[in-house]
Design a protein around this motif. Structure first.
Motif, PDB file in Angstrom:
ATOM      1  N   LEU A  70      14.279  42.200  38.161  1.00  0.00           N
ATOM      2  CA  LEU A  70      12.962  42.083  37.408  1.00  0.00           C
ATOM      3  C   LEU A  70      12.511  40.681  36.896  1.00  0.00           C
ATOM      4  CD1 LEU A  70      10.654  43.467  36.060  1.00  0.00           C
ATOM      5  CD2 LEU A  70      12.406  43.959  34.060  1.00  0.00           C
TER       6      LEU A  70
ATOM      7  N   VAL B  40      12.693  49.667  29.345  1.00  0.00           N
ATOM      8  CA  VAL B  40      12.796  51.131  30.089  1.00  0.00           C
ATOM      9  C   VAL B  40      14.166  50.913  30.743  1.00  0.00           C
ATOM     10  CG1 VAL B  40      12.267  52.464  32.135  1.00  0.00           C
ATOM     11  CG2 VAL B  40      10.491  51.649  30.623  1.00  0.00           C
ATOM     12  N   ILE B  41      14.666  49.863  31.369  1.00  0.00           N
ATOM     13  CA  ILE B  41      16.151  49.706  32.348  1.00  0.00           C
ATOM     14  C   ILE B  41      16.990  49.825  30.928  1.00  0.00           C
ATOM     15  CG2 ILE B  41      17.326  47.729  33.189  1.00  0.00           C
ATOM     16  CD1 ILE B  41      14.803  46.421  34.536  1.00  0.00           C
TER      17      ILE B  41
ATOM     18  N   ALA C 130       4.263  49.000  34.832  1.00  0.00           N
ATOM     19  CA  ALA C 130       4.089  47.877  35.529  1.00  0.00           C
ATOM     20  C   ALA C 130       2.229  47.768  35.725  1.00  0.00           C
ATOM     21  CB  ALA C 130       4.620  47.942  37.258  1.00  0.00           C
TER      22      ALA C 130
ATOM     23  N   GLU D 114      13.009  54.800  37.226  1.00  0.00           N
ATOM     24  CA  GLU D 114      12.218  53.618  37.723  1.00  0.00           C
ATOM     25  C   GLU D 114      10.722  54.249  37.748  1.00  0.00           C
ATOM     26  OE1 GLU D 114      13.447  52.214  41.677  1.00  0.00           O
ATOM     27  OE2 GLU D 114      15.375  51.154  40.705  1.00  0.00           O
TER      28      GLU D 114
ATOM     29  N   ARG E 192       8.984  46.728  30.608  1.00  0.00           N
ATOM     30  CA  ARG E 192       9.950  47.431  31.953  1.00  0.00           C
ATOM     31  C   ARG E 192      11.437  47.137  31.397  1.00  0.00           C
ATOM     32  NH1 ARG E 192       7.761  45.324  37.546  1.00  0.00           N
ATOM     33  NH2 ARG E 192       9.847  46.554  38.271  1.00  0.00           N
TER      34      ARG E 192
ATOM     35  N   ARG F 131      19.514  45.234  38.342  1.00  0.00           N
ATOM     36  CA  ARG F 131      18.133  45.904  38.211  1.00  0.00           C
ATOM     37  C   ARG F 131      17.436  44.828  37.092  1.00  0.00           C
ATOM     38  NH1 ARG F 131      16.957  51.648  35.751  1.00  0.00           N
ATOM     39  NH2 ARG F 131      14.572  51.560  35.732  1.00  0.00           N
TER      40      ARG F 131
ATOM     41  N   GLU G  40       9.225  52.815  34.858  1.00  0.00           N
ATOM     42  CA  GLU G  40       9.005  51.306  35.219  1.00  0.00           C
ATOM     43  C   GLU G  40       7.634  51.107  36.099  1.00  0.00           C
ATOM     44  OE1 GLU G  40      11.460  47.757  36.265  1.00  0.00           O
ATOM     45  OE2 GLU G  40      12.872  49.565  36.537  1.00  0.00           O
ATOM     46  N   THR G  41       7.353  51.922  36.765  1.00  0.00           N
ATOM     47  CA  THR G  41       6.276  51.899  37.888  1.00  0.00           C
ATOM     48  C   THR G  41       5.176  52.197  37.144  1.00  0.00           C
ATOM     49  OG1 THR G  41       7.624  52.845  39.796  1.00  0.00           O
ATOM     50  CG2 THR G  41       5.303  52.944  39.840  1.00  0.00           C
TER      51      THR G  41
ATOM     52  N   HIS H  28      12.236  49.790  23.212  1.00  0.00           N
ATOM     53  CA  HIS H  28      13.402  50.208  23.439  1.00  0.00           C
ATOM     54  C   HIS H  28      14.208  51.269  22.386  1.00  0.00           C
ATOM     55  CE1 HIS H  28      18.213  49.845  23.131  1.00  0.00           C
ATOM     56  NE2 HIS H  28      18.003  50.038  24.435  1.00  0.00           N
TER      57      HIS H  28
ATOM     58  N   ALA I  98       4.694  43.168  31.536  1.00  0.00           N
ATOM     59  CA  ALA I  98       5.543  43.898  32.473  1.00  0.00           C
ATOM     60  C   ALA I  98       6.969  43.604  32.058  1.00  0.00           C
ATOM     61  CB  ALA I  98       5.376  43.800  33.644  1.00  0.00           C
TER      62      ALA I  98
END
Length: 388
Positions: free
Chosen positions: A194, A245-246, A259, A252, A242, A190, A255-256, A79, A238
Motif C-alpha cells: 500500500l 483497515v489493514i 479506495a 480487502e 486503508r 500488505r 479496502e476496495t 482503526h 486512501a
C-alpha cells in the motif's frame, strides 16, 4: 452547490467534526509527543555529521510538529472504530487488531510522509510560505551567512537543497517505520504494498501537475481531474483509511470500497484547495494568494476557464512570474465571471455526494460498523465547506 451553500455548512458542525475526529485518539496527546521524540532522536544523532545537519532536522521538526495532523487522526480514529467489534459474527471474520503503540508509530509515519511531499512541492513551486509562516526553504535561507539572504542565489540554493534532502530523509524514515512495525509478516507485506502504490501514485500526480503547468502535455479536463485526484487522494485519504483497515484485521473488500471513497474525498479536497488558493482569504489558508496564478498552475478552475471566452483575457498574463497583486485581483474577477468558482463548488459537492453514497453502501453491506461509519461521515463533514 454555490458559494453561499459552501459557506453555509454549519460552523458548529465543522467544529464538532474536529472534536469527533480526535475522540479517544487525540493527536495532540499522542501523535505530537511521539513525533517530537522521534525527531529529537534524529537531531541528536545528526550531530555526528555536523551542526548543519542537526540544524536541518531541528528546523524540520519544528514545522512538522505544527501540522494539523488530519491524516494521523483519520488513521487512529478509524482503526479504533474498526477494532471495536461488538458483533461476534464480525469478530469471527477478523484477525487481531494491531497494538496501539504500533498504530501510533505508523500514524506518525503518515505525517512524516505528508511533510516530505510538502517539502518537495515547495521546491517545485518555488514557494517560501507554508501554514502562515516561512517554510523550511525560507528558514534555511535565513540561516545562510550571505548578505541580503532572502534574495541571494546561494541562500536560495541552500534552502532548496535542504528541503530536497530532508524530504528524501523523511521518505526513508517512513519506510523504516513501516518495515520495522511489530506486525505479522503477511500484514507488513500488505501494508508495504500500500505504501509503495501510494508514493508511486502521488509522484505520478505531481509529475502530471508539473507537465501541465510547463506545457509538456495538453491540459485536457480529464487529465486535470486525474492529476487532481492522484496528487491528493492516494496519500491524504486512501493511505490512512486503508491502513486502518489493514491494521484492524479487516478484509480487502473494505479496502476496495475505501479506495473508491478516498478518490472522491481527495478530488473534493484538492479542488477545494485550488479554489481557496484563488478566491479564499490568504490569512486563513496560509498560502500566497498569487502563487498559483504566477506559477501558471493548471487546475480544474483553469480547465473550465479555458473553455470560455474569458480565457482570451486571462491567458496573456497567466503564469507570469512578475504578476502584480492588482493584476492578480483582475484575473480572479475574470475567473469568477466565467463561472470557474461555481464550477469548483459544484464539483466538490458532486464528489462529496459520491463519497457519502459509497460510505452508505458499505454500511448497508455490513462492511462498516456504526462507529466506523461515523468516523467516515466526520471526514466528509470536515471537507464540506472548509475555509482553510
Amino acid at each position: 452547490m454555490d458559494a453561499r451553500a459552501a459557506s453555509a455548512a454549519p460552523r458548529a458542525g465543522r467544529a464538532a467534526t474536529m472534536t469527533s475526529l480526535r475522540g479517544a485518539a487525540d493527536p495532540e496527546a499522542e501523535v505530537g509527543p511521539e513525533l517530537r521524540r522521534l525527531l529529537a532522536e534524529r537531531e541528536a544523532s545528526a550531530l555526528t555529521h555536523g551542526d548543519e545537519f542537526a540544524l536541518l532536522w531541528r528546523l524540520a521538526g519544528e514545522q512538522i510538529a505544527d501540522g494539523k495532523m488530519l491524516r494521523p487522526r483519520m488513521l487512529l480514529r478509524l482503526h479504533a472504530a474498526l477494532s471495536d467489534r461488538p458483533d461476534p459474527a464480525v469478530s469471527s471474520r477478523c484477525s487481531d487488531s494491531a497494538a496501539p503503540r504500533t498504530v501510533l508509530q505508523l500514524a506518525c509515519a503518515i505525517e512524516l510522509l505528508h511533510f516530505a511531499f510538502l517539502l518537495h512541492d515547495d521546491v517545485i513551486d518555488g514557494d517560501l510560505q507554508r501554514r502562515h509562516a516561512p517554510n523550511l526553504i525560507a528558514r534555511l535561507q535565513d540561516q545562510h551567512p550571505a548578505p541580503a539572504r532572502g534574495t541571494n542565489a546561494a541562500a536560495r540554493h541552500w534552502g532548496c537543497t535542504g528541503a530536497i534532502l530532508m524530504g528524501d530523509l523523511l521518505l526513508t524514515e517512513v519506510h523504516r517505520i513501516f518495515a520495522l512495525a511489530d506486525l505479522p509478516a503477511a500484514v507488513r507485506t500488505r501494508m508495504l504494498r500500500l505504501l509503495h502504490s501510494t508514493i508511486s501514485t502521488t509522484v505520478a500526480g505531481e509529475l502530471t501537475d508539473t507537465a501541465l503547468s510547463d506545457g509538456v502535455i495538453a491540459d485536457e479536463p480529464e487529465t486535470v481531474l486525474r492529476m487532481t485526484a492522484e496528487k491528493t487522494a492516494a496519500y491524504s485519504f486512501a493511505l490512512p483509511l486503508r491502513l486502518a483497515v489493514i491494521l484492524a484485521g479487516r478484509g480487502e473488500d473494505l479496502e476496495t470500497v475505501l479506495a473508491t471513497v478516498s478518490r472522491a474525498l481527495g478530488l473534493a479536497y484538492q479542488v477545494q484547495d485550488d479554489a481557496l488558493a484563488m478566491f479564499g482569504d490568504g490569512r486563513s489558508h496560509g498560502k500566497d494568494p498569487c502563487s498559483d496564478l504566477r506559477e501558471g498552475k493548471r487546475t480544474t478552475l483553469v480547465a473550465h476557464a479555458r473553455r470560455t471566452g474569458a480565457w482570451e483575457d486571462i491567458a496573456p498574463r497567466f503564469g507570469a512570474a512578475d504578476l502584480t497583486e492588482a493584476e492578480a485581483d483582475a484575473m480572479r474577477d475574470r475567473f469568477r465571471a466565467c463561472g470557474a468558482e461555481e464550477f469548483a463548488h459544484r464539483l466538490v459537492a458532486q464528489q462529496l455526494a459520491r463519497a457519502r453514497a459509497g460510505i452508505a453502501d458499505a454500511a448497508r453491506a455490513g462492511l462498516l460498523p456504526p462507529p466506523a461509519r461515523a468516523v467516515l461521515d466526520d471526514v466528509v463533514g470536515l471537507i464540506d465547506g472548509r475555509a482553510s
